[in-house]
Design an enzyme around this catalytic site. Structure first.
Site, PDB file in Angstrom:
ATOM      1  N   HIS A 126      -7.747  36.374   3.762  1.00 16.01           N
ATOM      2  CA  HIS A 126      -8.195  34.987   3.630  1.00 16.01           C
ATOM      3  C   HIS A 126      -9.648  34.819   4.017  1.00 16.01           C
ATOM      4  O   HIS A 126     -10.269  35.705   4.599  1.00 16.01           O
ATOM      5  CB  HIS A 126      -7.293  34.033   4.420  1.00 16.01           C
ATOM      6  CG  HIS A 126      -7.255  34.230   5.904  1.00 16.01           C
ATOM      7  ND1 HIS A 126      -8.321  33.947   6.736  1.00 16.01           N
ATOM      8  CD2 HIS A 126      -6.248  34.657   6.705  1.00 16.01           C
ATOM      9  CE1 HIS A 126      -7.968  34.192   7.989  1.00 16.01           C
ATOM     10  NE2 HIS A 126      -6.718  34.628   7.999  1.00 16.01           N
ATOM     11  N   CYS A 146      -4.236  38.911  10.205  1.00 18.17           N
ATOM     12  CA  CYS A 146      -4.732  38.850   8.825  1.00 18.17           C
ATOM     13  C   CYS A 146      -6.041  39.607   8.673  1.00 18.17           C
ATOM     14  O   CYS A 146      -6.669  40.004   9.646  1.00 18.17           O
ATOM     15  CB  CYS A 146      -4.935  37.396   8.411  1.00 18.17           C
ATOM     16  SG  CYS A 146      -3.395  36.454   8.357  1.00 18.17           S
TER      17      CYS A 146
END
EC number: 2.-.-.-
Length: 171
Positions: A126, A146
């Protein structure tokens, strides 16, 4: 003739405000060769988007707040290692845009279950979004596990990837 009452007015205003909510970014289009694999080298902080053996793009990135080792449990701050797949796209991510990685797999779930723990999930590639832009100034590796790139870079990645593309994450 109907006279609008306060409830009607309130509902109308609420609907109008909801319509003004966060709009997803304008998505880029990618017309180049298909990405056939994503290779992530955690230690080098380098991610490669490949078509066959050809590197189409490469990116520097940040990781989870505990970057060394394979993700095992929810909240451990680690980024998984091993073979996963692109399994979803979120154009309304709070981190600009996000692309889902298929963690946990069956092996990850079985390992965590041995300890009566949750393996975690929702691992994404992301952007930073407003919150991440603030956090990245404090620490390069700030996510819960992430892989994070700039907002501009995640726009390219979002456009280039397709469901099912393998993601190989190396230590």
């Amino acid at each position: 003739m109907l006279r609008p009452n306060r409830r009607h007015f309130s509902l109308t205003m609420l609907a109008a405000l909801a319509a003004c909510g966060t709009q997803p970014p304008v998505l880029k289009r990618y017309l180049g060769p298909p990405v056939t694999q994503v290779v992530v080298q955690k230690e080098r902080r380098r991610m490669y988007l490949l078509s066959g053996q050809t590197v189409l793009k490469s990116y520097d990135f940040g990781l989870g707040n505990e970057p060394i080792g394979h993700k095992q449990f929810e909240g451990d701050g680690k980024t998984p290692e091993g073979l996963y797949y692109i399994d979803r796209f979120n154009p309304r991510s709070r981190y600009h845009l996000s692309v889902g990685i298929s963690y946990p797999n069956e092996r990850d779930r079985a390992f965590a279950e041995q300890f009566g723990l949750d393996p975690g999930g929702d691992i994404m590639i992301h952007g930073r979004g407003p919150e991440g832009k603030r956090l990245v100034r404090q620490k390069r590796d700030w996510t819960a596990g992430c892989i994070t790139v700039s907002d501009d870079e995640v726009e390219d990645i979002f456009a280039m990837l397709r469901l099912g593309v393998p993601v190989m994450i190396y230590p």
